[in-house]
Scaffold this active site. Structure first.
Site, short mmCIF file in Angstrom:
data_model
loop_
_atom_site.label_atom_id
_atom_site.label_comp_id
_atom_site.label_asym_id
_atom_site.label_seq_id
_atom_site.Cartn_x
_atom_site.Cartn_y
_atom_site.Cartn_z
CG ASN A 496 -19.44 20.38 10.60
OD1 ASN A 496 -18.57 21.02 10.02
ND2 ASN A 496 -20.52 20.95 11.09
CG ASP A 497 -13.99 17.83 6.95
OD1 ASP A 497 -13.62 16.95 7.74
OD2 ASP A 497 -14.19 17.62 5.74
CB CYS A 498 -16.40 23.66 9.62
SG CYS A 498 -15.92 23.89 7.91
CD GLN A 513 -10.86 21.99 7.85
OE1 GLN A 513 -10.37 22.61 6.92
NE2 GLN A 513 -11.84 22.48 8.58
#
Length: 825
Positions: A496-498, A513
Site C-alpha cells: 500500500n504505497d499510501c 511516497q
C-alpha cells in the site's frame, strides 16, 4: 445496461455504441512497438518506452475526453464523418468496434458508404498498420475523399508537454512520395525517426497542425476537412502532424482498400543520412541544411505491408500467435462468463506484463516506467504463456536494479533499464516480490539454471552476483530490518504505497511516497511479515536446488519466528492487525476509531495460513465478510478515515470510499479468494470472485463504467458517493493475482517444483469441467467431476504415462500428452 457483447467464437468484445461510459480501449503490440486505441480510435503509439520514445501525442484530462488519436475523415457529398465516430461525432447509420487480441476493428456506415478499418501491430514489427476499406453500398457512383490525421509527439513525452520554448522551434519533417517522415532532432542527438505512409498516390498532404486545423479550431472543425482541400504544408517548428488526402470515385458495389503504416526506424550513426542526389521521388523538407534521412529501412518496412494480401497474412499470423499463447491454459465449465474470464484474464496478463503500470488511460506513461514490485507480480500471470526467454529477461531486468543490501529501485525505465532515482528505494516489501516472481518462474518452467545466472547490482557490469545471491540478499533484507515488535520495518511503504508511516507531512508540495521525515526505525508492517512467511517455502526450495541446506533451514527457522511474532503482535482477536505506526500504535485494530480492519493482512495472512493451528485464518475471513465485503467487492479498509492523519500519510488524504481510503482494491480481493480456498471454503471464494470479475459486471456497465472485459484496479467503495464505479483499468496487479486465484486455486492447477499439482475447487454449480494445461512441454487434459467442492480429491490417469503422488502429477518417459480425471468429493 450493456454497450456491447462478447463474441466468444471470435474472442472479441463488440461495442455497438460509440458513447461508452468511459473510453473502452485495447492494446496493440507484443514486443517493442505498442499502441493504445479506444473504441473511437483515440490513443497513441510509442516504441518500448511511453515516456522516452512516444511517437504520437495524447492529451489526458482534455475536453472533450479522448480527443486525439489516429483519425480518418471521410467526405461524401455534404456528409463528413469518421469511422470511429470521433472527432466529427456525425450520427452514423451503423457503428461497431471489435476489440480483439492485439488488434481492433472499427466498421461504420453512413449514407450507403461503408468504412472498415483494421488496426494492428504485426508480430515482431515496429509499426502500427491501419487498413481502411471503403465500400459503396449505394446504387450510384460516389466521389469520396479520405483524409488521415495523426499528431507527432516530439519523442520525450514529458518534455513534449513542458518545454514549449524549445519544442515550438524544433519540429522537422520530410515528405517523399506518399510518406511523411518525422525527423525532429534527428540531426542532433537522435538515431531514430518515425513515418506515416499510405500505399497509394496522394492528392494532398499536411504536416503543419495550424494549417490543417486553423489556429482557433478543434479537430471537428478543421480547415482542411471542411474546405475539402489540403494545404500541402511543410512543418517548420510549431506542432508537426501527418495527414494524407486520397480522392476516389467508387462505383456502386465497388470497394477500395488503403494501407497506412505508422512506423519507427533506428539507423546506425554512420548511416543516418543520404545525399540529395540519391533522392528518387518528389521530395520536400523543412530545412535543406538539416540533411536528408536515410530511409532504406523505412522502405523495407513499407514494402512488407504494401498490399491488402500482405496485411491479411500478418493479421492471420497475429491471430495464430494468440491462439497458441492462450492454449496453455483453457477451461470449459458450462458457465460462459467464467470460461470467457479465463481467456480475457490471460490477455490482460500479457498486456500488463508488457507495461507494468506505465501507460494506460489512467497512467500517462511519463511518470512511472516499470515497477520493481509490479513487474515481479505480473510474472505470476505471464510465465505460463510467454516464451521463457522473455520472462527471464524481464526478471533479470528487475533484479539488476537491486542494491547490494537487497533493497532496490522502486521503478525503472523500460528503455534504459536504469532505476528511477526520483522515486528511489526504501519500499521494504520490494525485495520479497522478487523471490515470489523468480520462484513462480522456476516452478513453471523447471529452469533451475536461472538461479546461476550472473546479474548486476544497480546495473553495474563490474558488480555482479548470481540470481540466487540476489534472492538471498532479498530474503535476508527483511530480518536485517526489524522493528520493536519483532515485525519488519515498513520503510516508505509496503504494497500500500499510501500507507506512509514515516512521512509526517503537512506540506502540500511533498510527495507522500518520497518524503521521509522520520528515521524509520519504529513503524512496522504486519503484511511484510506475512509475505515473509508466504514466500519462505519458495525460497527454501530454491536454496535446496542450489545445494544450500543451511540457508534453507535458517529460512525455515526465521519463518517460524516471524509467524510467532504475527500471532502475538499482529493479531487483534478477530483479524490481523495492519501495521504499527512510528509511536507504536496499532493500525487496523479494534483500538482505532477509523481504519479498524484492512484487507491486505487478512489476504496475505490467510494465504500464508498464519496461526492456522489457532483458527486465525477462518476468523479473519469471517471478519472480512462482516466489515469489508460489499455487493461490488471487498473494500480495502473499514471504516475509512474521516480526517487526515499525519502519522499515516496519503491513505487518509483520499475522500472516504475512494482509492486506498475505503475503495474496493481489486488487486487484493484475490488474496482473500486464495485464502478462502486454502482455509477450505471454496463457496465463499466463489462469491468474492464473481463480484469483481468484469464479465459478471457487463450488465451494470453504466455503473461500473470501465471495460467489461478487463479488470480495474479500483472500484469506489460502499461509503463513496459513486459506489460501484471503477477506475484505473487494464494495468493493474489485479490481472495476475486474479489469474492465480482462478487458475491455481479455483481451477486448482498449481505449478510445483516436482510437477503439476491438481486440486480443483470449482464453484458448486459447476458439476463437470474440462481443463487443459500445458506445463513443461506436456499437455495435461483434466476432466473434473465436481461432486462436493470442498471434499477429498482423487486423481486418476485415463491415458498417457504419468506418476501420481496424491494430487501431484508428472509425466514420465517423454510423454507429451496426459489425460486425467480429478474427482472432487
Amino acid at each position: 445496461m450493456k454497450f456491447g457483447f462478447f463474441d466468444d467464437k471470435e474472442r472479441e468484445y463488440v461495442i455497438n455504441e460509440p458513447l461508452t461510459p468511459y473510453p473502452w480501449i485495447n492494446y496493440l503490440g507484443n514486443e517493442k512497438f505498442f499502441s493504445l486505441i479506444s473504441n473511437t480510435a483515440g490513443g497513441y503509439a510509442f516504441y518500448t518506452d511511453a515516456r522516452l520514445r512516444r511517437l504520437t501525442r495524447y492529451r489526458y484530462n482534455d475536453i472533450p475526453l479522448d480527443c486525439n488519436g489516429r483519425y480518418f475523415f471521410i467526405k461524401d457529398g455534404d456528409a463528413i464523418w469518421n469511422p470511429g465516430f470521433k472527432p466529427m461525432k456525425t450520427k452514423l447509420d451503423k457503428y461497431e468496434c471489435r476489440h480483439g487480441f492485439g488488434y481492433t476493428k472499427i466498421a461504420s456506415e453512413k449514407n450507403g458508404l461503408a468504412a472498415d478499418v483494421l488496426y494492428m501491430v504485426p508480430n515482431g514489427e515496429n509499426c502500427e498498420v491501419e487498413m481502411v476499406t471503403l465500400t459503396n453500398k449505394g446504387k450510384s457512383d460516389k466521389d469520396i475523399s479520405l483524409v488521415s490525421f495523426i499528431e507527432w509527439c516530439l519523442y520525450n513525452g514529458q518534455t513534449d508537454g513542458e518545454n514549449f520554448q524549445r519544442n515550438l522551434s524544433t519540429g522537422e519533417v520530410e515528405i517523399e512520395g506518399s510518406v511523411i517522415y518525422h525527423k525532429t532532432e534527428y540531426r542532433e542527438r537522435r538515431n531514430h525517426f518515425a513515418f506515416y505512409s499510405v500505399n497509394s498516390p496522394i492528392d494532398g498532404f499536411d504536416t503543419d497542425r495550424e494549417t490543417f486545423l486553423g489556429l482557433h479550431n478543434s479537430l471537428d472543425e478543421a480547415n482542411v476537412i471542411l474546405s475539402g482541400k489540403s494545404g500541402n504544408s511543410v512543418a517548420d517548428g510549431w506542432s508537426p502532424i501527418a495527414s494524407h488526402r486520397l480522392n476516389c470515385t467508387l462505383k456502386a458495389g465497388e470497394s477500395k482498400t488503403y494501407v497506412f503504416i505508422l512506423g519507427y526506424i533506428e539507423n546506425p550513426e554512420d548511416k543516418k543520412f543520404i545525399s540529395e542526389k540519391d533522392v528518387k521521388q518528389p521530395f520536400k523538407a523543412t530545412n535543406k541544411y538539416s540533411g536528408i534521412v536515410n530511409k532504406e529501412k523505412a522502405y523495407a518496412l513499407q514494402e512488407k505491408f504494401s498490399t491488402k494480401e500482405k496485411v491479411e497474412a500478418a493479421y492471420n499470423a497475429l491471430r495464430s500467435f494468440w491462439d497458441e499463447t492462450l492454449s496453455h491454459f483453457a477451461i470449459s465449465t458450462g458457465d460462459e462468463k467464467l470460461d470467457r474470464m479465463a481467456v480475457w484474464n490471460q490477455y490482460q496478463c500479457v498486456v500488463t506484463y508488457n507495461f507494468a503500470r506505465s501507460a494506460s488511460y489512467f497512467e500517462s506513461g511519463i511518470g512511472r516506467g516499470l515497477g520493481f514490485r509490479d513487474t515481479s507480480q505480473d510474472m505470476l500471470g505471464a510465465a505460463h504463456q510467454l516464451p521463457s526467454k522473455r520472462i527471464r529477461e524481464r526478471l533479470y531486468d528487475v533484479a539488476a536494479t537491486q542494491f547490494e543490501d537487497g533493497s532496490a529501485y522502486h521503478q525503472f525505465q523500460p528503455l534504459t533499464k536504469r532505476g528511477n532515482a526520483d522515486i528511489g528505494s526504501n519500499f521494504n516489501d520490494d525485495p520479497l516480490w522478487l523471490v515470489l516472481g523468480v520462484g513462480n518462474y522456476i516452478r513453471e518452467t523447471g529452469d533451475k539454471d536461472f538461479l546461476k545466472v550472473e546479474v548486476p547490482f544497480d546495473n553495474s557490469e563490474t558488480n555482479k552476483a548470481t540470481m540466487f545471491e540476489h534472492l538471498k540478499r532479498s530474503y535476508n533484507y527483511i530480518p536485517n530490518h526489524m522493528g520493536p515488535h519483532g515485525l519488519p520495518l515498513i520503510g516508505r511503504a509496503d504494497w500500500n504505497d499510501c500507507l506512509n508511516l514515516n512521512c509526517f507531512s503537512k506540506d502540500p508540495n511533498d510527495s507522500f511516497q518520497t518524503c521521509t521525515n522520520k528515521e524509520g526505525k519504529n513503524a512496522e508492517s504486519v503484511m511484510i511479515a506475512q509475505m515473509f512467511v508466504y514466500v519462505t517455502p519458495d525460497y527454501a526450495a530454491m536454496c535446496r536446488i542450489m545445494g544450500d541446506e543451511a540457508e534453507a533451514k535458517k529460512a525455515e527457522d526465521l519463518c517460524k519466528k516471524m509467524e510467532a511474532a504475527i500471532c502475538s503482535a499482529g493479531w487483534d482477536g478477530d483479524w490481523y492487525i495492519r501495521a504499527y505506526d512510528d509511536f507504536g500504535h496499532k493500525i487496523g485494530s479494534k483500538e482505532c476509531d477509523d481504519g479498524k480492519i484492512f484487507i491486505e493482512t487478512q489476504g496475505f495472512g490467510t494465504m500464508a495460513q498464519c496461526g492456522a493451528d489457532k483458527g486465525y485464518p477462518a476468523k479473519a475471513l469471517d471478519s472480512v465478510k462482516k466489515y469489508l465485503d460489499s455487493k461490488y467487492g471487498i473494500c480495502i479498509v473499514d471504516p475509512p478515515y474521516s480526517s487526515y492523519h499525519v502519522e499515516l500519510g496519503e491513505v487518509s488524504s483520499y475522500p472516504p470510499g475512494y482509492k486506498e481510503n475505503g475503495g474496493i482494491f481489486c488487486h487484493n480481493n484475490p488474496w482473500v479468494i486464495i485464502g478462502e480456498i486454502k482455509t477450505g471454503r471454496p463457496n465463499d471464494a466463489w462469491e468474492h470472485y464473481k463480484k469483481i470479475a468484469p464479465a459478471y459486471l457487463e450488465e451494470i456497465s453504466e455503473i461500473h463504467r470501465t471495460e467489461p472485459y478487463v479488470y480495474a484496479q479500483m472500484i469506489a467503495g460502499k461509503t463513496a458517493g459513486r459506489f460501484g464505479e471503477a477506475k484505473n483499468s487494464w494495468l493493474t496487479g489485479t490481472a495476475a493475482w486474479n489469474f492465480v486465484a482462478l487458475s491455481q486455486f479455483i481451477c486448482g492447477l498449481q505449478p510445483a517444483y516436482e510437477g503439476l499439482r491438481i486440486e480443483p475447487r470449482l464453484p458448486e454449480h459447476v458439476k463437470k469441467a474440462e481443463m487443459t494445461r500445458k506445463f513443461r512441454g506436456v499437455t495435461y487434459h483434466i476432466n473434473v467431476v465436481n461432486k462436493k467442492n470442498d471434499g477429498k480429491i482423487v486423481i486418476s490417469v485415463d491415458k498417457g504415462n504419468a506418476k501420481i503422488d496424491g494430487t501431484l502429477v508428472s509425466a514420465e518417459n517423454g510423454c507429451s500428452e496426459v489425460f486425467l480425471t480429478a474427482t472432487v468429493g
